[in-house]
Design a protein around this motif. Sequence first.
Motif, PDB file in Angstrom:
ATOM      1  N   PHE A  33       0.853  -1.190   0.000  1.00  0.00           N
ATOM      2  CA  PHE A  33       0.000   0.000   0.000  1.00  0.00           C
ATOM      3  C   PHE A  33       0.886   1.236   0.000  1.00  0.00           C
ATOM      4  CE2 PHE A  33       0.811  -1.288   4.320  1.00  0.00           C
ATOM      5  CZ  PHE A  33       1.098  -0.112   4.994  1.00  0.00           C
ATOM      6  N   VAL A  34       0.281   2.355  -0.402  1.00  0.00           N
ATOM      7  CA  VAL A  34       1.039   3.593  -0.506  1.00  0.00           C
ATOM      8  C   VAL A  34       0.444   4.623   0.448  1.00  0.00           C
ATOM      9  CG1 VAL A  34       1.754   5.439  -2.053  1.00  0.00           C
ATOM     10  CG2 VAL A  34       1.640   3.098  -2.903  1.00  0.00           C
ATOM     11  N   MET A  35       1.307   5.224   1.279  1.00  0.00           N
ATOM     12  CA  MET A  35       0.874   6.299   2.169  1.00  0.00           C
ATOM     13  C   MET A  35       1.371   7.613   1.572  1.00  0.00           C
ATOM     14  SD  MET A  35       1.739   4.722   5.913  1.00  0.00           S
ATOM     15  CE  MET A  35       3.514   4.956   5.933  1.00  0.00           C
ATOM     16  N   SER A  36       0.599   8.687   1.802  1.00  0.00           N
ATOM     17  CA  SER A  36       1.078  10.002   1.410  1.00  0.00           C
ATOM     18  C   SER A  36       1.437  10.768   2.675  1.00  0.00           C
ATOM     19  CB  SER A  36       0.019  10.760   0.630  1.00  0.00           C
ATOM     20  OG  SER A  36       0.449  12.107   0.484  1.00  0.00           O
ATOM     21  N   LEU A  37       2.667  11.265   2.749  1.00  0.00           N
ATOM     22  CA  LEU A  37       3.061  12.054   3.912  1.00  0.00           C
ATOM     23  C   LEU A  37       2.898  13.547   3.650  1.00  0.00           C
ATOM     24  CD1 LEU A  37       4.146   9.204   4.548  1.00  0.00           C
ATOM     25  CD2 LEU A  37       5.837  10.331   5.995  1.00  0.00           C
ATOM     26  N   ALA A  38       2.176  13.870   2.534  1.00  0.00           N
ATOM     27  CA  ALA A  38       1.971  15.289   2.212  1.00  0.00           C
ATOM     28  C   ALA A  38       1.251  16.030   3.349  1.00  0.00           C
ATOM     29  CB  ALA A  38       1.217  15.421   0.897  1.00  0.00           C
ATOM     30  N   PRO A  39       0.165  15.448   3.940  1.00  0.00           N
ATOM     31  CA  PRO A  39      -0.482  16.163   5.048  1.00  0.00           C
ATOM     32  C   PRO A  39       0.454  16.348   6.251  1.00  0.00           C
ATOM     33  CG  PRO A  39      -1.904  14.401   4.222  1.00  0.00           C
ATOM     34  CD  PRO A  39      -0.570  14.230   3.575  1.00  0.00           C
ATOM     35  N   LEU A  40       1.258  15.334   6.558  1.00  0.00           N
ATOM     36  CA  LEU A  40       2.200  15.438   7.680  1.00  0.00           C
ATOM     37  C   LEU A  40       3.219  16.541   7.396  1.00  0.00           C
ATOM     38  CD1 LEU A  40       3.040  13.859  10.390  1.00  0.00           C
ATOM     39  CD2 LEU A  40       4.872  12.917   8.984  1.00  0.00           C
ATOM     40  N   LYS A  41       3.690  16.587   6.156  1.00  0.00           N
ATOM     41  CA  LYS A  41       4.677  17.607   5.776  1.00  0.00           C
ATOM     42  C   LYS A  41       4.071  19.008   5.930  1.00  0.00           C
ATOM     43  CE  LYS A  41       7.590  19.028   1.916  1.00  0.00           C
ATOM     44  NZ  LYS A  41       7.830  18.873   0.482  1.00  0.00           N
ATOM     45  N   GLU A  42       2.797  19.108   5.518  1.00  0.00           N
ATOM     46  CA  GLU A  42       2.113  20.395   5.608  1.00  0.00           C
ATOM     47  C   GLU A  42       2.018  20.866   7.063  1.00  0.00           C
ATOM     48  OE1 GLU A  42      -1.770  21.847   3.296  1.00  0.00           O
ATOM     49  OE2 GLU A  42       0.193  21.412   2.441  1.00  0.00           O
ATOM     50  N   ARG A  43       1.676  19.919   7.943  1.00  0.00           N
ATOM     51  CA  ARG A  43       1.489  20.270   9.361  1.00  0.00           C
ATOM     52  C   ARG A  43       2.808  20.514  10.076  1.00  0.00           C
ATOM     53  NH1 ARG A  43      -1.933  15.824   9.461  1.00  0.00           N
ATOM     54  NH2 ARG A  43      -0.443  14.656  10.720  1.00  0.00           N
ATOM     55  N   THR A  44       3.834  19.712   9.751  1.00  0.00           N
ATOM     56  CA  THR A  44       5.031  19.679  10.608  1.00  0.00           C
ATOM     57  C   THR A  44       6.326  19.965   9.857  1.00  0.00           C
ATOM     58  OG1 THR A  44       5.480  17.341  10.188  1.00  0.00           O
ATOM     59  CG2 THR A  44       3.932  17.844  11.967  1.00  0.00           C
ATOM     60  N   GLY A  45       6.301  19.940   8.534  1.00  0.00           N
ATOM     61  CA  GLY A  45       7.543  20.110   7.773  1.00  0.00           C
ATOM     62  C   GLY A  45       8.333  18.819   7.626  1.00  0.00           C
ATOM     63  N   VAL A  46       7.885  17.768   8.306  1.00  0.00           N
ATOM     64  CA  VAL A  46       8.599  16.485   8.236  1.00  0.00           C
ATOM     65  C   VAL A  46       8.227  15.771   6.937  1.00  0.00           C
ATOM     66  CG1 VAL A  46       8.722  14.175   9.253  1.00  0.00           C
ATOM     67  CG2 VAL A  46       8.894  16.203  10.708  1.00  0.00           C
ATOM     68  N   THR A  47       9.224  15.303   6.212  1.00  0.00           N
ATOM     69  CA  THR A  47       9.003  14.709   4.889  1.00  0.00           C
ATOM     70  C   THR A  47       9.050  13.176   4.933  1.00  0.00           C
ATOM     71  OG1 THR A  47      11.355  14.652   4.390  1.00  0.00           O
ATOM     72  CG2 THR A  47      10.171  16.673   3.810  1.00  0.00           C
ATOM     73  N   ALA A  48       8.664  12.582   3.814  1.00  0.00           N
ATOM     74  CA  ALA A  48       8.761  11.122   3.675  1.00  0.00           C
ATOM     75  C   ALA A  48      10.221  10.693   3.867  1.00  0.00           C
ATOM     76  CB  ALA A  48       8.252  10.687   2.304  1.00  0.00           C
ATOM     77  N   MET A  49      11.133  11.482   3.344  1.00  0.00           N
ATOM     78  CA  MET A  49      12.563  11.177   3.502  1.00  0.00           C
ATOM     79  C   MET A  49      12.957  11.158   4.974  1.00  0.00           C
ATOM     80  SD  MET A  49      15.542  10.675   2.122  1.00  0.00           S
ATOM     81  CE  MET A  49      15.942  11.348   0.521  1.00  0.00           C
ATOM     82  N   ASP A  50      12.487  12.151   5.759  1.00  0.00           N
ATOM     83  CA  ASP A  50      12.838  12.217   7.188  1.00  0.00           C
ATOM     84  C   ASP A  50      12.340  10.971   7.920  1.00  0.00           C
ATOM     85  OD1 ASP A  50      13.874  14.737   6.715  1.00  0.00           O
ATOM     86  OD2 ASP A  50      12.047  15.784   7.360  1.00  0.00           O
ATOM     87  N   VAL A  51      11.105  10.573   7.637  1.00  0.00           N
ATOM     88  CA  VAL A  51      10.523   9.399   8.308  1.00  0.00           C
ATOM     89  C   VAL A  51      11.300   8.141   7.911  1.00  0.00           C
ATOM     90  CG1 VAL A  51       8.464   7.937   8.456  1.00  0.00           C
ATOM     91  CG2 VAL A  51       8.244  10.435   8.555  1.00  0.00           C
ATOM     92  N   ALA A  52      11.609   8.041   6.626  1.00  0.00           N
ATOM     93  CA  ALA A  52      12.362   6.873   6.144  1.00  0.00           C
ATOM     94  C   ALA A  52      13.726   6.801   6.822  1.00  0.00           C
ATOM     95  CB  ALA A  52      12.522   6.945   4.628  1.00  0.00           C
ATOM     96  N   LYS A  53      14.388   7.946   6.932  1.00  0.00           N
ATOM     97  CA  LYS A  53      15.718   7.973   7.557  1.00  0.00           C
ATOM     98  C   LYS A  53      15.626   7.599   9.037  1.00  0.00           C
ATOM     99  CE  LYS A  53      18.400   9.345   4.165  1.00  0.00           C
ATOM    100  NZ  LYS A  53      19.453   8.449   3.648  1.00  0.00           N
ATOM    101  N   ARG A  54      14.593   8.070   9.721  1.00  0.00           N
ATOM    102  CA  ARG A  54      14.446   7.787  11.152  1.00  0.00           C
ATOM    103  C   ARG A  54      14.242   6.290  11.407  1.00  0.00           C
ATOM    104  NH1 ARG A  54      15.964   8.014  15.963  1.00  0.00           N
ATOM    105  NH2 ARG A  54      14.524   8.641  17.607  1.00  0.00           N
ATOM    106  N   LEU A  55      13.558   5.611  10.473  1.00  0.00           N
ATOM    107  CA  LEU A  55      13.325   4.167  10.624  1.00  0.00           C
ATOM    108  C   LEU A  55      14.642   3.394  10.772  1.00  0.00           C
ATOM    109  CD1 LEU A  55      10.494   3.330   8.065  1.00  0.00           C
ATOM    110  CD2 LEU A  55      10.451   2.861  10.516  1.00  0.00           C
TER     111      LEU A  55
END
Length: 513
Positions: free
Chosen positions: A400-422
Amino acid sequence: MTEKDPTATKAVEREEPQAAKAMELLFERSVPGRGCDLVPPPDVPAVDFGEELLRKRPPRLPELSEVDLSRHYSKLARHAHGVNDGPYPLGSCTMKYNPSVNERVAALPGFADLHPLQPLSSVQGALAVLHELETLLTRICGMDRATFQPAAGAQGEYTGLLLIRACLAARGQAGRTKVIVPDSAHGTNPASATMAGFAVVSVGSTAEGGVKLDELRAALGPDTAALMLTNPNTLGLFDPNIVEICRLVHDAGAFCYYDGANLNAIMGQVRPGDMGFDCMHVNLHKTFSTPHGGGGPGSGPVLCKEFLAEFLPGPVVREQTAQDGSVRLGLATPAKSVGRVRSFYGNFLTCVRALTYLKRLGAEGVCEASAQAVLNANYLAKRLSAAFDLPFGQRCMHEFVMSLAPLKERTGVTAMDVAKRLLDFGIHPPTMYFPLIVHEALMVEPTETEDKKSLDHVADVLLDIAREAQEPGGRLHEAPFGCFVGRPDEVTAARHPLLRHEASPSRPEKTRA
Ligand SMILES: *Cc1c(COP(=O)(O)O)cnc(C)c1O
């Protein structure tokens, strides 16, 4: 973070990411005169090549002891993440566990020590491997014939399209020069179509993630050669219009090519041949548990319906009846073969591994594996929907595919940031920024390998990271904190890779004694 984060406290105390320290290369560890005898003494008479053919100086190879080597590679392994280290939910790539029995069988001397030019009478067992694998894969896919030559999915696509091009030429329809590819397709699809000499026409996706039928109808014409499609597509969605789609393409006089690189949702459940496809490839290194990427080599067999079989690359394995009536396995080149796409029979030992996997699972196991893969993906999607946006809903196939666009809008945190933190939690990141039609995409494919505890761990960590994203300070932009390499400059690495070690001029070269 919570106590689930083994590195967070250490990382915060450490402040500095430890990434900066580069690892020593084997060339830099080299000590003149050191060595270990890895090459056995020759067991054949030495040949005198004559002075002019001998190199004047010995090659500049690192001089190391066995323990130097062993520690170097163990350290490299610790800095990497593989399927044996932890969850690896890399969408579309099907990073499932590769059972070790596959390796045991592939290492048997009767397989591993064969020479490709041995007389056929001495390799009947090896031919039987290819023959049986062809039988099983064509049965799983609803196709008739196969070639094992292509060494990767992309090469399989290219080969399949060559079959279609040859068939069109044989029918006097060389004017069919266009291949239709949906906008959710894997990037290799348009690339392979272009390589095979076709022009690519893109069709869009509906809000539900399927092919837009009106756009497909408009794109089809007397110049259409084929449609290339993945179903379930890279959004993890099964297109309910698939029979209609194939009918439209066939009515327009074109062929249907199925990208079966990832068959993990449907193997044993539904067959591309029954959906209406004429030709396809599968990736043994995804669905059929043979090693991936750096652990390869890969294999992307092409399967086709009978009417395309005369164009397959040769040689193919066929049963041959001798004069005394006995049946043996032999090699044949199809009548109108497009020619070889690789030497000999493809990556043979990869075929041995895939056949081992299939025979161990059995028909029931094949169905169970895909059912479990789909269940796992749905379970994870459901849990993650608590904090992440799933633009195509919570029901999915194997991924499945998640969009982190809403999270980025709210917090500035990107899909890349979340991926790196994992990475700090020993979890390989999902596929990022793909498919291209989803903003800030993370594409998750847990595979059937993970149990509930492991899925819950992935979900807990991702939900924690979503909470961490709300904290002020933008700490996630710096993640990962506990990795040897954190955020390499990927563009420079791709555009200007340094693949050679420049010998330091300070070390004088030895001359031949
Ligand atoms: C992986 C993949 C490919 C390409 O396969 P390679 O072996 O990497 O060349 C093509 N299509 C889809 C859908 C894939 O997931």
